[in-house]
Design a protein around this motif. Sequence first.
Motif, PDB file in Angstrom:
ATOM      1  N   UNK A 164      -3.170   7.068 -16.266  1.00  0.00           N
ATOM      2  CA  UNK A 164      -4.574   6.671 -16.157  1.00  0.00           C
ATOM      3  C   UNK A 164      -5.040   6.699 -14.702  1.00  0.00           C
ATOM      4  N   UNK A 165      -4.160   6.278 -13.790  1.00  0.00           N
ATOM      5  CA  UNK A 165      -4.505   6.282 -12.362  1.00  0.00           C
ATOM      6  C   UNK A 165      -4.765   7.708 -11.883  1.00  0.00           C
ATOM      7  N   UNK A 193      -9.504   3.111  -8.266  1.00  0.00           N
ATOM      8  CA  UNK A 193      -8.606   4.037  -8.959  1.00  0.00           C
ATOM      9  C   UNK A 193      -7.343   3.330  -9.435  1.00  0.00           C
ATOM     10  N   UNK A 194      -7.008   2.207  -8.792  1.00  0.00           N
ATOM     11  CA  UNK A 194      -5.797   1.488  -9.174  1.00  0.00           C
ATOM     12  C   UNK A 194      -4.554   2.086  -8.528  1.00  0.00           C
ATOM     13  N   UNK A 195      -3.435   1.434  -8.751  1.00  0.00           N
ATOM     14  CA  UNK A 195      -2.141   1.915  -8.256  1.00  0.00           C
ATOM     15  C   UNK A 195      -1.163   1.818  -9.418  1.00  0.00           C
ATOM     16  N   UNK A 228      -7.777   0.234  -4.316  1.00  0.00           N
ATOM     17  CA  UNK A 228      -6.603  -0.041  -5.139  1.00  0.00           C
ATOM     18  C   UNK A 228      -6.871  -1.107  -6.192  1.00  0.00           C
ATOM     19  N   UNK A 229      -7.870  -1.960  -5.954  1.00  0.00           N
ATOM     20  CA  UNK A 229      -8.120  -3.072  -6.874  1.00  0.00           C
ATOM     21  C   UNK A 229      -9.581  -3.479  -6.819  1.00  0.00           C
ATOM     22  N   UNK A 230     -10.010  -4.209  -7.840  1.00  0.00           N
ATOM     23  CA  UNK A 230     -11.370  -4.748  -7.861  1.00  0.00           C
ATOM     24  C   UNK A 230     -11.576  -5.709  -6.701  1.00  0.00           C
ATOM     25  N   UNK A 231     -10.544  -6.486  -6.383  1.00  0.00           N
ATOM     26  CA  UNK A 231     -10.652  -7.439  -5.285  1.00  0.00           C
ATOM     27  C   UNK A 231     -10.830  -6.760  -3.947  1.00  0.00           C
TER      28      UNK A 231
END
Length: 775
Positions: free
Chosen positions: A394-395, A209-211, A186-189
Motif C-alpha cells: 500500500x505504501x 505515504x506512510x512507512x 511518514x505519518x499524519x502527525x
Amino acid sequence: MKPVAFVIPWFGENLKGGAEQLAWQVSNRLAKRGHAVEVLTTCCASFLDDWSTNHLSAGKEQVGELLVRRFKVDKRNGELFNHANSHGLAVPVENLQAGSNPFTFGTGDLFVAENINSSALERYLKRNQKKYHAFVFLPYLYGVILNGLPLVAEKSWLQPCLHDEVYAYLPDVEKIMRQCCGILYNSLGEARLAHNLFGPGILRKGEVVGVGVESFDLTHIALPTRVAGLDLDRGKYVLCLGRRDKTKNTAMLVAAYQQFRNSHPKTSLKLIIAGPGEEQFGVSAQGVHDLGLVSEPDKEALLSGCRALFQPSRNESYSRVIMEAWFYNRPVAAHGACLATAMAVEAAGGGWLAESRKEWSRLFHQLEQLDEGQLQEFGKKGREYARQYAEWDAVIDRYESVLELHSTVPDKHDAMPRRALQTIHQLTPGFAYGDAISNQAIIIRELLRKKGYQSEIFTEHLDPLMVHEASLFKDGKGIKGDAGLMYHHSIGSGLTDFVINHPGPKSLIYHNVTPPDLVRDLEPELAKILEQGLSDLKLLAPHFPVSAGDSRFNSRDLEKHAFVNPAVLPICVAPEKWNIQADPNMMARLQDGKDNILFVGRLVANKCQHDLIEAFSAYRSMYGNCRLILVGGFIEEESYYQSLMELVRSHGLEGDVLFAGKVPDSTLHACYRCAHLFWSMSVHEGFGVPLIESMWFDIPVFAYKSSAVPETLGEGGLLFTDKQDFKQLAIAARFLIHDSDLRNTIIAGQQSRRKVFLPEAIEPSLDTLLRGMNG
C-alpha cells in the motif's frame, strides 16, 4: 520510463539511520516494480562517519536493481559546525517558536555551511535535472538536502522525516518546504507538525505515504524464549525498544517505572529496554533490564511477548516499532506531545498517551490491572491501523501515485471543445494588492487560460504593486469587440457605459455594494460612490443576461435589481497564497503568551470594529493577558478611525489593541498564524474572505449572524445573534480559545467547509457561466 532519483546524504551497507533504511526500502521496492530508480548520495557510508572524509569511492555502482551514484563531500570545519550545533541544541524546547530562528548570531548559516555538503552532487543536479522525472530528497536537516533541493525545486519532492526539534526552525528548512513541488510525510502527525510550523501554504502539496514494516504471521515462526541471557516471561514485562538518547526520553521512562515500583513494591511487572545508544540502564534500577542492541529475531521475540510497548519519545516523525508492535497485536503507549505517535495511537485506538513522569508511572499500574483479552483488543485496533499505513504494498502504491510514475494516455474527451469564443478578458473598477476581488480575478484568469482562452485583466485603478498582473483600462484599448468580457461589480465606477455598450458576449460577477446608509454619517463621500454602484445595477441588468453573485446573498441582490436567473460563483480562497514566509518580527511579537483575537477588514462603520473593541474590553477585564489585532486599511484623518482611537483610550486599552493597518501578505500571514480567535462583529458582508482564510489557519471563527456570513461559514465557525451582551460574548470567546474539545469541534467543521472554496470546487460554477457566454 520515468526516472526517479532519491537524494540522501549517505547510503552505506549498514543502513544505521532511519532515513537510510527508508530510502533503501522505497527505492529498492520501486525498482523491483520495474521503475527506473537511482540513489544520489555522498562518499560517506553512515551518519556516524566523519562528514568531511570520503570513506567510499566516487562514481556509480549497481546495488541489486538500484544504480547508486556517489559524490565526494566538501571539506568542512567540524569545530565551527559543533559550535553552531551546540548553540541550537542549548535552546530549551519550550522556547522554540514557529517563524523565529533559534540559531542566532549567524550560527544558522554556519550550521548549513559546515554541514555535510557536496559541490560535486550539486553540479550533477544542475547539469542533469532534465534526465529525471522526479527527485526525492530526505531527510530535511543536512546540507546536501538544504543546498541541493533548490537547484531542482520544480521536480523535487521533500520527504522531511520532520521532528519537533531545533533544526526544524531553521529558515533554510522553511525555504525548502516552500520551494519543493511536493512533500511526502511518514505519518499524519508529521503532516500536522509541518502545518503548525509553516502554516497552510504547504498544506495541499503534502501527502501522507506512510512507512512500511513487515507484517508477521506468528503461527509459522519459532521465536526465542531467551534474549541476551534473560528468560522472557511472556506478558510480564513492558518493552521500550529503539535508539536511546536525551531526546528519546528513555531516562524519564526508567524514572517513572521506579516511581511505580516504589508505590507498588510487590509488582512482578518488569521494564525491558533494548536498542543502541550511549545511555545505560538497569545496573542500579531494580526490575529494569537493559539488553542493549539486539538481533532482529530477538527483537521480534521481545515484541511478541511484551505486555505493551512504551514509546516515550517526543521526537519522532514516525515510529516503525509502534507499527511492529501492533502487527503483533500488542498495545502501545506514546508521548502525548509527539504528534507523529500520539495521532497514530489516538486514530487507531491502539493504546494510551502519557506525558509527565507521573502519568507514565500511573500507566504502568493501569497496564498491570488489565487482562490479556483487554490488551488484545487494543492491539487488534492498532493492527487495523498498521495495515492501512504500514503495509509495504500500500505504501509503494502511494509513492507511485504521488510521483505519477505510471504512464497515462490522454483521454480523447480531455481535448478542448470547439467554441465561438477564443478570448475572455476581465474588467474591474480597481485592482489592488491583497484585495479579495483582485485575487479572484487572477484565479479566474488562470482557470480561463488553462481552458485555452486568451485572457487578461483590465482595471480603472491599478495598484503599482500589481502592474505585473493587470493593465490600466484606456477607452477599451486591448479589448476587441468580439472578445468575451467578465465585469466585476462592487462600487460605482466610470466603466458602466463601456461594459453596457460592449458588443461581445459578457457576464457580470457581483461582489456586493455596501448599503450607503451604513457609512453615510462617517464617510459621506464613500456613501455617494456606493449609491452610484447601486444605481448602476439597474442600468446594467438589461445588458447582462449572464450574471452571478459570489454568494447566494449577493445573487438575491441581483434578482432585486432585475437580473434574470443569476448564478452563484463563490470567491476562491486557496491556502497556496500563504506559501510565503511570515514576517519574523511580527511572529516573535505576537507569540508572547497572550490570547490573540484577530479581525481583518478595512476600518469602516459597517465592519463594526467599535463593537469589537467594546467586547474585547469586557474580555480583558474578565480574563486579562490578551490582545486585539485589527488588520485593515484606514486614514488617520477619517472620523471613524478617530472614534475608534477615542474608544480605546476611554477603556484604557492603548497597549492591548493593535491597529496594524493595511499590511503586506507576510505580516497578515503572521497575524493569522498567531491568532487564537477570529472575531467578527460586522453587520454587512457580501462574502467575507477573511472568514475562510481563518479556516485555513485553523483559527476558530466567532461571528455575528448577518448578511452573507451564515452562508459563507456553513457548518464552520460559531454564530451569535446578540452583539450587545459583551460579557456573554467574552465568556463564549474564552471557551473557543481555551476549551480544547469545543475548539477542535469548531475547527473540524471549518476544515470541511473551507474545501468548498478551492479552485477545483468553484470551477464547475465558472463553466456554467462560460456556457452562458458561449451561447
